[in-house]
Scaffold this active site. Structure first.
Site, PDB file in Angstrom:
ATOM      1  N   ASP A   1      34.714   1.724 -17.003  1.00  0.00           N
ATOM      2  CA  ASP A   1      35.423   0.514 -16.609  1.00  0.00           C
ATOM      3  C   ASP A   1      36.917   0.817 -16.695  1.00  0.00           C
ATOM      4  OD1 ASP A   1      35.957  -2.322 -16.192  1.00  0.00           O
ATOM      5  OD2 ASP A   1      36.422  -2.376 -18.336  1.00  0.00           O
TER       6      ASP A   1
ATOM      7  N   ASP B   1      40.037  -1.883 -16.759  1.00  0.00           N
ATOM      8  CA  ASP B   1      40.797  -2.792 -17.618  1.00  0.00           C
ATOM      9  C   ASP B   1      40.115  -2.945 -18.968  1.00  0.00           C
ATOM     10  OD1 ASP B   1      42.756  -3.734 -15.550  1.00  0.00           O
ATOM     11  OD2 ASP B   1      40.918  -4.411 -14.603  1.00  0.00           O
TER      12      ASP B   1
ATOM     13  N   ASP C   1      33.841  -2.584 -21.770  1.00  0.00           N
ATOM     14  CA  ASP C   1      34.226  -3.452 -22.886  1.00  0.00           C
ATOM     15  C   ASP C   1      33.735  -4.887 -22.752  1.00  0.00           C
ATOM     16  OD1 ASP C   1      35.985  -3.948 -20.704  1.00  0.00           O
ATOM     17  OD2 ASP C   1      37.404  -4.892 -22.078  1.00  0.00           O
TER      18      ASP C   1
END
Length: 241
Positions: A22, A24, A192
């Site tokens: 991922d 961001d 996240d």
């Protein structure tokens, strides 16, 4: 990090052929630029700005959800007006998307070590692909990645919505573009948020939860196969899987 040069044994024994990330909150700390774009749009729309730090809680779903929740919290607006405001936000962000954004500690070193081990790396983000590539390019961090898949890269489904995370298709496509890996379980994902975990689960690949990121649930409740407190712990976590 030190001693990143792998031994011949580590190259042959490493359990994964490719790793997807991922963007961001996993590879890059981007919330300040995203928060600034949200506030730019809010002020244009006659709304009060929000604390930039609150953008961390909304990043996983993409910029549209970030703006929508901020607007709805202040009474909302007609759909046509929202679409126009969202376009202005994207225009602003396209020109100011790497002002404060930066790789997390150890990000460059870990990606370099994976590449040195012969492991292909990919980015799978809900950010539009053009924005993701622009930011990585400005940060001089795009070259190591085999592919960058954005929230718009897979097109739209029958419902007219982009096939982005938590849909598994972007993760499946990343695995394909990395050579399909060499067998079941040879691709791992790092993220996240619940969007990342659901996408990885749907794709049938292991998922490492990044506790240092913008987690939308407590890190140990995300459902990852392992949890890391920084990217320094990623390779040991992958080896342990």
């Amino acid at each position: 990090m030190k001693n990143l040069r792998p031994t011949d044994a580590s190259m042959t024994d490493f359990p994964f052929d490719a790793v997807g990330f991922d963007l961001d909150g996993t590879l890059l700390d981007t919330f300040r630029d995203l928060g600034a774009a949200v506030n730019y749009a809010l002020e244009l729309g006659g709304f009060d700005p929000v604390p930039v730090g609150t953008s961390k809680d909304l990043i996983g779903g993409g910029a549209k959800i970030m703006l929508s929740q901020a607007v709805d919290a202040q009474g909302g607006m007609p759909e046509d007006d929202f679409r126009a405001l969202y376009k202005k936000m994207l225009g602003y962000y396209s020109e100011h998307n790497a002002v404060h954004s930066a790789p997390y500690p150890h990000a460059r070193e870990v990606v370099a070590e994976l590449a040195a081990r012969g492991v292909k790396v990919a980015v799978v983000t809900n950010k539009f692909e053009g924005f993701a590539r622009s930011i990585l390019t400005q940060l001089d961090f795009i070259e190591p990645f085999e592919t960058v898949i954005g929230g718009d890269s897979m097109g739209k489904g029958a419902d007219g919505k982009y096939l982005s995370k938590p849909h598994p298709d972007p993760v499946i496509e990343a695995q394909k573009r990395c050579g399909g890996a060499k067998g079941p379980g040879r691709f791992a994902f790092v993220g996240d948020s619940t969007y990342d975990v659901k996408a990885a689960r749907g794709a049938g690949v292991p998922i490492i939860a990044a506790a240092y990121g913008y987690c939308d649930k407590p890190p140990h409740e995300l459902g990852g196969d392992a949890v890391i407190d920084s990217l320094a712990g990623l390779i040991p976590a992958l080896e342990a899987l």
